[in-house]
Design a protein around this motif. Structure first.
Motif, PDB file in Angstrom:
ATOM      1  N   MET A   6     -55.355  11.724 -68.922  1.00 15.86           N
ATOM      2  CA  MET A   6     -56.288  10.709 -68.433  1.00 15.86           C
ATOM      3  C   MET A   6     -55.526   9.704 -67.568  1.00 15.86           C
ATOM      4  SD  MET A   6     -59.358  11.310 -69.533  1.00 15.86           S
ATOM      5  CE  MET A   6     -60.108   9.703 -69.305  1.00 15.86           C
ATOM      6  N   PHE A   7     -56.015   9.498 -66.334  1.00 17.19           N
ATOM      7  CA  PHE A   7     -55.433   8.536 -65.405  1.00 17.19           C
ATOM      8  C   PHE A   7     -56.513   7.541 -64.987  1.00 17.19           C
ATOM      9  CE2 PHE A   7     -53.051  12.448 -64.929  1.00 17.19           C
ATOM     10  CZ  PHE A   7     -51.732  12.030 -64.992  1.00 17.19           C
ATOM     11  N   LYS A   8     -56.079   6.305 -64.784  1.00 20.61           N
ATOM     12  CA  LYS A   8     -56.958   5.263 -64.273  1.00 20.61           C
ATOM     13  C   LYS A   8     -56.605   5.022 -62.823  1.00 20.61           C
ATOM     14  CE  LYS A   8     -58.314   0.448 -65.020  1.00 20.61           C
ATOM     15  NZ  LYS A   8     -58.069  -0.793 -65.823  1.00 20.61           N
ATOM     16  N   ALA A   9     -57.603   5.044 -61.952  1.00 24.44           N
ATOM     17  CA  ALA A   9     -57.374   4.906 -60.512  1.00 24.44           C
ATOM     18  C   ALA A   9     -58.510   4.087 -59.903  1.00 24.44           C
ATOM     19  CB  ALA A   9     -57.278   6.276 -59.855  1.00 24.44           C
TER      20      ALA A   9
ATOM     21  N   ASN B 264     -61.938   7.069 -63.581  1.00 21.44           N
ATOM     22  CA  ASN B 264     -61.082   7.761 -64.535  1.00 21.44           C
ATOM     23  C   ASN B 264     -60.929   9.203 -64.083  1.00 21.44           C
ATOM     24  OD1 ASN B 264     -60.832   5.493 -66.214  1.00 21.44           O
ATOM     25  ND2 ASN B 264     -62.721   6.013 -67.297  1.00 21.44           N
ATOM     26  N   ILE B 265     -59.667   9.649 -63.915  1.00 21.78           N
ATOM     27  CA  ILE B 265     -59.369  11.014 -63.486  1.00 21.78           C
ATOM     28  C   ILE B 265     -58.885  11.789 -64.696  1.00 21.78           C
ATOM     29  CG2 ILE B 265     -57.974  12.449 -61.968  1.00 21.78           C
ATOM     30  CD1 ILE B 265     -57.801  10.133 -60.022  1.00 21.78           C
TER      31      ILE B 265
ATOM     32  N   MET C 267     -60.024  19.461 -62.846  1.00 20.29           N
ATOM     33  CA  MET C 267     -60.051  17.999 -62.782  1.00 20.29           C
ATOM     34  C   MET C 267     -61.501  17.525 -62.762  1.00 20.29           C
ATOM     35  SD  MET C 267     -57.045  17.283 -59.973  1.00 20.29           S
ATOM     36  CE  MET C 267     -57.393  15.535 -59.991  1.00 20.29           C
ATOM     37  N   LYS C 268     -61.667  16.294 -63.198  1.00 16.92           N
ATOM     38  CA  LYS C 268     -62.976  15.649 -63.173  1.00 16.92           C
ATOM     39  C   LYS C 268     -62.772  14.162 -62.941  1.00 16.92           C
ATOM     40  CE  LYS C 268     -65.323  15.004 -66.961  1.00 16.92           C
ATOM     41  NZ  LYS C 268     -66.184  15.226 -68.160  1.00 16.92           N
ATOM     42  N   ILE C 269     -63.623  13.560 -62.107  1.00 17.13           N
ATOM     43  CA  ILE C 269     -63.525  12.135 -61.772  1.00 17.13           C
ATOM     44  C   ILE C 269     -64.832  11.470 -62.180  1.00 17.13           C
ATOM     45  CG2 ILE C 269     -63.176  10.444 -59.943  1.00 17.13           C
ATOM     46  CD1 ILE C 269     -61.676  12.559 -58.374  1.00 17.13           C
TER      47      ILE C 269
ATOM     48  N   GLN D 287     -63.579  20.969 -61.851  1.00 23.33           N
ATOM     49  CA  GLN D 287     -63.249  22.104 -61.000  1.00 23.33           C
ATOM     50  C   GLN D 287     -61.785  21.996 -60.602  1.00 23.33           C
ATOM     51  OE1 GLN D 287     -64.775  21.608 -56.864  1.00 23.33           O
ATOM     52  NE2 GLN D 287     -65.904  19.867 -57.788  1.00 23.33           N
ATOM     53  N   ARG D 288     -61.269  23.076 -60.057  1.00 23.95           N
ATOM     54  CA  ARG D 288     -59.924  23.044 -59.488  1.00 23.95           C
ATOM     55  C   ARG D 288     -60.021  22.525 -58.061  1.00 23.95           C
ATOM     56  NH1 ARG D 288     -55.866  27.813 -60.612  1.00 23.95           N
ATOM     57  NH2 ARG D 288     -54.498  26.037 -60.252  1.00 23.95           N
ATOM     58  N   ILE D 289     -59.241  21.493 -57.768  1.00 26.07           N
ATOM     59  CA  ILE D 289     -59.335  20.805 -56.484  1.00 26.07           C
ATOM     60  C   ILE D 289     -58.118  21.184 -55.656  1.00 26.07           C
ATOM     61  CG2 ILE D 289     -59.469  18.560 -55.356  1.00 26.07           C
ATOM     62  CD1 ILE D 289     -60.752  17.485 -57.892  1.00 26.07           C
TER      63      ILE D 289
END
Length: 756
Positions: A76-79, A98-99, A108-110, A129-131
């Protein structure tokens, strides 16, 4: 079955490839359709085509594949990203997202957390999905190495700035050898700063938020008592009022206490529930209490007129209403022109003002009376009791033509009803006091039921005594002697506090003396010593101190036990000597129950059991052989079924229920005596394996016991003396007595003190 390619497809030329195989199963794995939904699937070995190079030597890789080892785990990343506002120049909006990076398949999901009243479509911005990484890198997707604090990945034309990650993500990357920088602050949102400028709304909402007071003070009402003096009017009287103040919405209502046969035809409601203004000048015009004012800004012409909401509250009038700080004893309020004076309040209201405003004086005021008011209060006339039935049954005929049975104290019944082994029944052994020689040896059992203070008497008649073993008096309340019952006053009855060892009771002209009590009655009275003064150790010790103070030196000199009576480094005084000493110095000032209470409290050791474990086991085996009982295996299954945790211990209530349910053919007294001799743990639970060994007639068989009446031989009433403990701990008793001899005899007392 597959055929060999080199051989012709003819009979006899087919080769069975399953020859020599012993396992024909297919490898099955769990695959996930979406969150919470799984199914079995067959997957090929994908270790050779994994996304990461193996960090293990060849042949030492973990057996689980990544899609199964990392199932349900994600980073989990915050952007944030910035976007310009079209309506305003040089104003940008900062949107925090949130990524999520899923380790099992690299998707990945945003997601953008929703913000109230933002005006944006928030939620999932990019579905899982794969980005792929944009040009110049082709045919490569975002992976772990591309996501970290401080990096700016471009996803579908939008650049995100990663500023932070959660604890699991930081630990996971550090274990892989990837350093994670410190968190970065999110820049301020310039658009949000502009929105903070106060602007008058075209349609302001002026609804007051009363939900907080409703949740805090719902169903909490302050109750006041007062009066309204209307004697200046023609035929006016003084009206007794009740004021109710509702804390949830600050409303009030006023009711009139109309006495019976007052000749008034109006209802009790004087003012319905509403907010009462402090200053009443008359009825307000229509529209005064609306939430907002409407202004006509163009004129009176219907075609050219234009109406808008007044955001500045032009012409708004303020009305002051009564609050809780305006009410109190002695306060005078004006309720629509009526002068009302508050004289008193209920208990809840007093506690509310004491807690909130710190008031302590709640002295009620006296309501004034006029000359034409009657001072004599006329009550209902109750005829005297005529002796038919009980007093409560006869009283019901005085109020209604169709009498109803008297109401019982339900709360007392609820708390003193039988609950497991706690029967709430006090049992005493008594003897009858009579001048007839035949009545001297008659023994009785008196039961006192705490739920309704009823009493029952059962006679224990000996064989060939001329008396029958039967119920002497049925369960019923017993009146106290020496009172005139043929009056309107309710007679007094015996209470549970009147029963103690040594008491003389007159139960319907039969005089009894209580000589003993069972262990449950003694323990219950000691646990509830506030209701039973004869079992209150503090009161008894205070009485002993007052009587032994002048003769303390003689008391210690005569009754200090010798060193021969020492047991386990404790000087023990026998109960007979202790009883003799108290009778000598206190006489009739102390009862036998009080002496037993002190003896039980200062008992040096447990009372010696008169019936040993072997004797009870012999009686049990004799009864089992007599009834040919052989269901020990079934009892073992029931015990293990009840023991869900497999601890080997069960409570006494559970064991008693199981034994009674299995129909063990023995008396209840023998079952209770058996449970008393079984092994217990620290929580006073019984070892049911010891119970099985105790009841097994094949292990350590014992000779049959002599034929006895089990029901009476094991009953507490068969004991000669009550449970007084095993002796008095003399040192502890003298220490708690805390008496000192006079100063001139201090040295002599020191020599006599135990331990010197």
């Amino acid at each position: 079955m597959q055929r060999e390619a080199k051989l012709p497809c003819l009979p006899g030329f087919n080769v069975d490839k399953n020859l020599g195989r012993t396992k024909f199963h297919k490898n099955q794995y769990f695959d996930k359709i979406h969150d919470g939904v799984y199914y079995l699937s067959e997957k090929a070995d994908t270790k050779a085509y994994g996304r990461y190079s193996s960090i293990y030597p060849q042949g030492e890789e973990p057996e689980l594949p990544s899609w199964l080892a990392y199932d349900g785990q994600r980073l989990m990343f915050k952007a944030f990203f910035q976007e310009t506002v079209q309506e305003k120049w040089k104003v940008s909006r900062v949107r925090v997202v949130n990524i999520s990076f899923f380790l099992e398949d690299g998707t990945m999901k945003i997601v953008e957390p929703s913000v109230d009243n933002s005006g944006l479509e928030q939620g999932v911005l990019v579905r899982r999905q794969r980005i792929s990484i944009p040009d110049p890198v082709k045919y490569r997707y975002y992976d772990i190495l591309d996501l970290n604090v401080g990096k700016e990945p471009e996803i579908y034309g939008r650049v995100y700035k990663i500023v932070d990650c959660d604890k699991f993500t930081r630990q996971f990357l550090n274990r892989l050898g990837i350093p994670v920088p410190d968190p970065i602050d999110v820049p301020k949102d310039s658009h949000e700063e502009v929105q903070k400028v106060e602007v008058l709304s075209k349609k302001p909402n002026r609804t007051s938020d009363t939900l907080g007071n409703f949740l805090k003070y719902d169903r909490q009402v302050l109750r006041f008592y007062g009066y309204w003096d209307d004697t200046k009017s023609l035929y006016g009287v003084i009206h007794d009022l009740e004021l109710y103040y509702y804390l949830s919405d600050n409303t009030m209502e006023v009711k009139v206490k109309v006495p019976p046969n007052a000749g008034r035809d109006y209802g009790p409601m004087l003012v319905k529930r509403m907010k009462i203004p402090k200053f009443y000048a008359g009825l307000q015009s229509i529209g005064t209490d609306t939430r907002f004012t409407v202004l006509n800004v163009l004129g009176e012409n219907a075609r050219q007129s234009y109406y808008m909401v007044d955001s500045l509250n032009t012409g708004n009038t303020f009305t002051d209403y009564y609050k809780d700080n305006d009410l109190g004893i002695g306060a005078e309020i004006n309720v629509f022109g009526r002068r009302i004076i508050i004289t008193d309040m209920d208990v809840f209201t007093k506690e509310y003002y004491r807690r909130k405003y710190g008031l302590d004086d709640f002295t009620p005021l006296i309501r004034p009376r006029k000359g034409d008011e009657m001072y004599q209060k006329i009550g209902k006339y109750i005829p005297p009791y005529n002796g038919f039935g009980s007093y409560e049954d006869s009283l019901g005929n005085c109020f209604k033509v169709m009498p109803k049975p008297p109401k019982t104290d339900f709360m007392k019944f609820l708390y003193h009803d039988k609950q497991g082994f706690n029967s709430h029944v006090l049992k005493f052994r008594a003897k009858i006091i009579s001048k007839i020689p035949e009545n001297e040896e008659r023994q009785f059992i008196i039961r006192v039921f705490l739920m309704d203070d009823t009493i029952s008497i059962f006679e224990l008649a000996k064989q060939n005594s001329g008396f029958q073993r039967s119920l002497f008096q049925k369960r019923m309340p017993v009146m106290l002697p020496g009172q005139n019952i043929f009056t309107s006053k309710k007679p007094e009855y015996y209470k549970s506090q009147d029963f103690y060892i040594g008491a003389h009771l007159n139960l319907y002209d039969f005089h009894f003396e209580i000589t003993s009590a069972d262990v449950y009655a003694l323990r219950y009275m000691e646990l509830h010593c506030d209701k039973f003064p004869k079992a209150n150790k503090k009161l008894i010790m205070k009485k002993i101190q007052e009587n032994l103070r002048p003769v303390y030196k003689e008391f210690v000199q005569l009754y200090t036990p010798l060193e021969d009576s020492t047991r386990d480094d404790i000087r023990v005084l026998k109960y007979e000597k202790f009883k003799e000493a108290l009778h000598r110095y206190m006489g009739n000032k102390i009862t036998e129950h009080e002496m037993i209470t002190i003896a039980r409290y200062y008992s040096s050791y447990e009372k010696i059991e008169q019936r040993s474990r072997e004797y009870v086991r012999r009686l049990l085996h004799t009864e089992l052989h007599r009834f040919l009982w052989q269901d020990l295996d079934r009892l073992k299954q029931d015990l293990r079924h009840r023991d869900e945790d497999k601890t080997g211990f069960l409570s006494r209530e559970s064991l008693y229920t199981i034994l009674r349910g299995c129909r063990i053919p023995v008396d209840v007294e023998l079952l209770n005596s058996m449970l008393d001799h079984l092994c217990k743990d620290e929580d006073d639970r019984i070892d049911y394996n010891d119970l099985l060994r105790f009841m097994n007639v094949k292990i350590d068989p014992l000779p049959p016991a002599e034929p006895v009446n089990v029901k009476t031989a094991l009953w507490w009433a068969s004991e000669k003396e009550p449970d007084c403990g095993g002796g008095i701990n003399w040192c502890k008793f003298i220490e708690d007595l805390d008496l000192k001899a006079e100063e001139n005899n201090g040295n002599a007392e020191t020599d006599l003190e135990p331990g010197h």
